[in-house]
Every structure is written in C-alpha cells, then in structure tokens.
Design an enzyme around this catalytic site. Sequence first.
Site, PDB file in Angstrom:
ATOM      1  N   VAL A   1       0.710   4.461   2.393  1.00 57.24           N
ATOM      2  CA  VAL A   1       1.142   5.079   3.655  1.00 57.24           C
ATOM      3  C   VAL A   1       1.930   4.073   4.497  1.00 57.24           C
ATOM      4  O   VAL A   1       2.922   4.432   5.133  1.00 57.24           O
ATOM      5  CB  VAL A   1      -0.078   5.617   4.452  1.00 57.24           C
ATOM      6  N   CYS A   2       1.514   2.825   4.483  1.00 54.09           N
ATOM      7  CA  CYS A   2       2.113   1.801   5.350  1.00 54.09           C
ATOM      8  C   CYS A   2       3.634   1.693   5.226  1.00 54.09           C
ATOM      9  O   CYS A   2       4.324   1.658   6.249  1.00 54.09           O
ATOM     10  CB  CYS A   2       1.456   0.452   5.103  1.00 54.09           C
ATOM     11  N   PRO A   3       4.209   1.644   4.026  1.00 59.59           N
ATOM     12  CA  PRO A   3       5.674   1.509   3.974  1.00 59.59           C
ATOM     13  C   PRO A   3       6.404   2.713   4.570  1.00 59.59           C
ATOM     14  O   PRO A   3       7.497   2.556   5.118  1.00 59.59           O
ATOM     15  CB  PRO A   3       5.988   1.340   2.491  1.00 59.59           C
TER      16      PRO A   3
ATOM     17  N   THR B   1       0.848  -1.192   0.000  1.00 59.74           N
ATOM     18  CA  THR B   1       0.000   0.000   0.000  1.00 59.74           C
ATOM     19  C   THR B   1       0.886   1.246   0.000  1.00 59.74           C
ATOM     20  O   THR B   1       2.085   1.149  -0.239  1.00 59.74           O
ATOM     21  CB  THR B   1      -0.945  -0.009   1.216  1.00 59.74           C
TER      22      THR B   1
ATOM     23  N   LEU C   1       6.336   2.012   8.375  1.00 54.50           N
ATOM     24  CA  LEU C   1       7.184   0.889   8.758  1.00 54.50           C
ATOM     25  C   LEU C   1       8.664   1.234   8.616  1.00 54.50           C
ATOM     26  O   LEU C   1       9.490   0.830   9.439  1.00 54.50           O
ATOM     27  CB  LEU C   1       6.818  -0.356   7.946  1.00 54.50           C
TER      28      LEU C   1
END
Length: 187
Positions: free
Chosen positions: A46-48, A44, A51
Amino acid sequence: MSLINKEIGEFKVDAFYKGERTTWSDEKTKGKWNVFFFYPADFTFVCPTELEDLQAKYEDFKKIGCEILSVSCDTHWVHKAWKDASEKIAKIEYPMLADPAHVLCNIFEVLIPEDGVAERGTFVVNPEGRIVAYEVNAGNVGRNADELLRKVQALQFVAEHGDEVCPAKWKPGEETLKPSLDLVGRL
C-alpha cells in the site's frame, strides 16, 4: 488522549533527500506548514501507492507553503535502495525521513512496538510546531493526497481567519461559516 495542539518538540533524524543522505531536524520545520506522513515500511504494497499519490500533489503542497515529510522506521539506506528499485518511489522529490530509533514514532505516538514499525498516520503541523490535525488508519487502508491537501488548505484558512470555520468538503474560494459568539465558546 488527543494530540491536537501538542508541540512536536526537538528531533534530529537522518533522511534521504535529493539523492543524498542528510539530516532533518525540528529546525527545518519551524515557521512553515509540514505534513508528517508515517507509513509502515519500505518495499511494501500500500505504501508506494500512497507515496506516489503524494508526489503527484507535491507541487500543490509546495505552492501553499507546506512540506511533505514521509516517515518510516527504515534507514536512509533502505529508502535509497527502494528508490533505486521502484519506478513509483523513484519519482519522489520530498524528504524521506528515517526513524529506525523510533524518535518520531514516539513523538507522534504511532509506533507498533511488537512489529517495530509505524502506524499509517498523517499529521499536519503548523508553523508554530503544533499538531493541528491528524488521522491514523488501519495498515491495510491507503490515504488520499487530494483530501490531505484540502485539509491543509482549510487549516491554513482558519489560522489566518480566526473568526471563520470551514464546512465539510470546503475548498479555497468557497463560502465559509461565521459562527455566532455564543456558539464559538461551546465548540
């Protein structure tokens, strides 16, 4: 209803950690601080960024005895594929928990049932297995690892020094507050 002081209880899920499929359970969380960092899905937008931000602070979390556990409803195989395909995710050293059966999503109450994914939720769990802080953000707003680290440090401080509290923006080494006994009962 608040989740503060909720005991997370027993769980057992697959994880992708140190390049391998492994099992992660409540037993591995006992006796230390843990951050359960839920995100909607692998591959996806925003997720990376979140993280990668957590990875940049991972050593700081480890220095204070806190494990980072990222969690999505993807399988461990999808976590592996994402690590293989993404420069940002390839850097991750902390465990990536797989929750396709929604075990953890249900414990932490972050499942979006109609989509089968997790809300963007962050939960700090103390060594006794209880939630002591959490926040859930809209899916389109990323979180900040610096602020999360500060919160964990403050939670650890007040756990150790029960008669003191940490004011806004408190950082280790700064002054704390000592509320009067009359006020403590009303907090």
